[in-house]
Design an enzyme around this catalytic site. Structure first.
Site, mmCIF file in Angstrom:
data_model
loop_
_atom_site.group_PDB
_atom_site.id
_atom_site.type_symbol
_atom_site.label_atom_id
_atom_site.label_comp_id
_atom_site.label_asym_id
_atom_site.label_seq_id
_atom_site.Cartn_x
_atom_site.Cartn_y
_atom_site.Cartn_z
ATOM 1 N N GLY A 58 0.840 -1.196 0.000
ATOM 2 C CA GLY A 58 0.000 0.000 0.000
ATOM 3 C C GLY A 58 0.873 1.243 0.000
ATOM 4 N N CYS A 85 5.318 -6.106 1.449
ATOM 5 C CA CYS A 85 5.725 -4.695 1.445
ATOM 6 C C CYS A 85 5.106 -3.929 2.626
ATOM 7 C CB CYS A 85 5.387 -4.070 0.085
ATOM 8 S SG CYS A 85 6.258 -2.534 -0.198
ATOM 9 N N TYR A 86 4.126 -3.078 2.386
ATOM 10 C CA TYR A 86 3.488 -2.381 3.505
ATOM 11 C C TYR A 86 2.982 -3.396 4.537
ATOM 12 C CZ TYR A 86 0.061 0.539 6.006
ATOM 13 O OH TYR A 86 -0.663 1.199 6.972
ATOM 14 N N HIS A 175 7.840 -7.675 -3.900
ATOM 15 C CA HIS A 175 6.507 -8.051 -4.398
ATOM 16 C C HIS A 175 6.550 -9.376 -5.156
ATOM 17 C CE1 HIS A 175 4.288 -4.342 -3.448
ATOM 18 N NE2 HIS A 175 5.497 -3.804 -3.482
ATOM 19 N N GLU A 177 4.117 -11.032 -6.218
ATOM 20 C CA GLU A 177 3.002 -11.163 -7.172
ATOM 21 C C GLU A 177 3.328 -10.638 -8.567
ATOM 22 O OE1 GLU A 177 3.293 -9.116 -4.694
ATOM 23 O OE2 GLU A 177 2.262 -7.207 -4.980
ATOM 24 N N ASP A 233 -18.982 -13.121 -20.697
ATOM 25 C CA ASP A 233 -19.586 -13.014 -19.367
ATOM 26 C C ASP A 233 -21.092 -13.302 -19.379
ATOM 27 O OD1 ASP A 233 -17.022 -12.249 -18.830
ATOM 28 O OD2 ASP A 233 -17.482 -10.123 -18.549
ATOM 29 N N LYS A 372 -11.653 -13.261 -15.101
ATOM 30 C CA LYS A 372 -12.019 -13.576 -16.489
ATOM 31 C C LYS A 372 -11.616 -15.000 -16.902
ATOM 32 C CE LYS A 372 -13.696 -11.758 -20.316
ATOM 33 N NZ LYS A 372 -14.844 -10.844 -20.357
#
Ligand code: XMP
Length: 515
Positions: A58, A85-86, A175, A177, A233, A372
């Site tokens: 963040g 991180c944060y 990070h 991710e 969708d 998705k």
């Protein structure tokens, strides 16, 4: 028997820019997770019953007054925690460590950074002892709390990863991710399966069973209406709700005559035999006569939007009672609009205005927790055809915004054929990273020569773009041999075309569509 999801990960959102990616990565490992705001109440968290918790990154500093903090009780739920991180700094501060601004210690690290891992630790199991990580932080831990140990470091960051064995709490300053962290996926995987000992039981088969049960409970013998555009969708939502309530679902597909080659028939075919009420309205004449003589792009879009509503008004009168309106809202829409999508009916291109013309009690959105690619996997599970499940985005106003200038049946026919050839060849070429590709019919005619004769015919523009989010894009690097083949096929097979152009403009300054 009902399968309940036992391995749930709660991701507390502290506002970092990669947070949706964390959720994606967890789900890719077949572990269910939800991204909830950092200030989610402890009661709600307990109700969610997480098997592990991840704190995201963040933009704030943990030492600032009013910086986002979770309920303290989160730390004593007894489930494994990973702070990123944060989130890592939050853990250090909570347990009595020290966090300071990096500038205070002149150790600024930003971007790709070599880190050294304690390969013995469960978080780094199977990894080399050093590799590149992605750092992006203005603060750093300068003193570890009691009970914590450093398990990774970099040149300037002695606490690139920390853990408390006793409490099973981990933190990483980098990070994992983002793809720039070379072994990021493995690190998250290790957290899920080595540290938290979850099992990968989130599958689309399990999802269908649960969703069908929930839809049946909610809808009872009520009637559901779904406006089907043929997009991924709405198609998957229709198939899922149809599986649950059969004839109590009515799908209305308005064929405005602006669909691609064979598309209307394909949509009809995919939904016949599913035991639902499928209504196809062939409204080509109506749309084309409303669009006659219109050349201005915004006016075209408006007319199409208005005609949709008119058609729905008329259908609404014939289908009788509607209790629920179904929508194909998916998880990224929910996250982006701050979990408030349920209240703010999504104004989708061709269902816009629908709620105001048809009375209904409630909205149901059975895909609202899916990404998705999970929606696509669900479509396969529900046996929707592959071309539908893998369909690229197609704008609500359809080919109307790809025929530049006035729309006529003749121009639409030319475009449909050219577009089908282009798409077929691109698919055959199996190019990677192609997000959307189509042909447009320019309003330009030019001189050419065919055989011994002069021609004066249309130019077709080919557009193929690569993008993550469609907000910006670059043109795809299509090999010349593919372009040559497409060009040759179009001028030979499509009457009325003597020139093929390849659009190399990015967005900005161009848009993906032409109008
Ligand atoms: P633009 O042209 O704005 O397109 O760069 C970005 C993406 O949005 C799609 N698009 C639409 N989708 N209704 C839709 O559902 C619309 O009116 C519409 N206009 C553009 C476009 O195909 C691309 O994927």
């Amino acid at each position: 028997m009902e399968k309940t999801i036992k391995n749930k990960v709660l991701i507390l959102n502290f506002g970092g820019q990669y947070n949706m990616l964390i959720a994606r990565r967890v789900r890719e490992n077949n572990v269910y997770c939800e991204l909830l705001p950092f200030d989610t109440t402890i009661d709600k968290i307990k109700k969610f019953d997480p098997s592990a918790i991840i704190f995201t990154g963040g933009p704030n500093s943990v030492y600032e007054e009013n910086s986002p903090k979770p309920d303290d009780e989160v730390f004593s739920l007894g489930v494994p925690i990973l702070g990123i991180c944060y989130g890592c700094q939050l853990i250090a501060q909570h347990f009595g460590g020290k966090v300071e601004s990096v500038s205070a210690t002149f150790n600024r690290e930003y971007g790709k950074t070599q880190a050294f891992f304690d390969a013995e630790n469960e978080l780094f199991y199977g990894l080399p002892e050093k590799s590149v990580t992605w750092m992006s932080h203005g603060d750093e831990i300068t003193a570890l709390p009691d009970g914590f140990t450093a398990i990774a470091h970099s040149k300037h960051c002695p606490y690139a990863a920390i853990y408390d064995k006793e409490r099973n709490i981990y933190g990483v300053q980098f990070h994992p991710e983002v793809t720039h962290t070379v072994f990021g996926k493995e690190i998250l995987k290790n957290f899920l399966f080595n540290v938290a000992r979850l099992s990968p039981d989130w599958t689309m088969g399990g999802f269908v069973e649960k969703a069908v049960k929930e839809i049946r409970e909610k809808v009872g013998d009520g009637k559901v209406l779904l406006a089907l555009s043929g997009g991924v969708d709405s198609s998957v939502a229709a198939a899922l709700i149809g599986e649950a309530i059969g004839k109590n679902l009515t799908c209305v597909f308005v064929d405005h005559g602006l669909m691609r080659q064979n598309e209307g028939d394909e949509i009809e075919k995919a939904f016949s035999g599913r035991g639902i009420n499928f209504i196809r309205i062939n409204a080509e004449d109506r749309f084309l006569s409303a669009l006659k003589g219109v050349t201005e792009p915004e006016k075209k879009r408006k007319i199409i939007g208005e005609q949709f509503i008119r058609v729905f008004e008329e259908v609404g009168k014939t289908i009788g009672r509607v209790d629920f309106l179904a929508q194909g809202t998916i998880y990224p829409d929910v996250i982006e609009s701050g979990n408030k999508v349920a209240e703010t009916i999504k104004s989708h291109h061709n269902v816009g205005g629908l709620p105001s013309v048809i009375g209904f009690k409630e909205i149901i959105e059975p895909l609202r927790l899916l990404f998705k690619d999970e929606v696509r996997a669900l479509g396969r599970e529900l046996k929707l055809p592959e071309y539908m499940v893998n369909r690229q985005p197609f704008p609500g106003p359809g080919l109307a915004i790809r025929v530049i200038g006035e729309i006529t049946k003749e121009k639409l026919e030319i475009l449909r054929k050219a577009d089908a050839i282009f798409r077929e060849e691109i698919e055959k070429a199996k190019l990677k990273g192609v997000s959307q590709y189509f042909a447009a019919l320019t309003n330009m005619r030019s001189v050419g020569v065919m055989g011994d004769g002069r021609t004066y015919e249309y130019a077709v523009a080919l557009r193929s773009v690569s993008t993550e989010d469609f907000m910006t894009c670059v043109r795809t690097k299509i090999p010349y041999r593919v372009l040559d083949k497409v060009s040759s096929r179009i001028v030979n097979e499509v009457k009325g075309v003597n020139r093929v152009l390849y659009d190399v403009t990015g967005k900005p300054p161009a848009t993906v569509e032409y109008e």
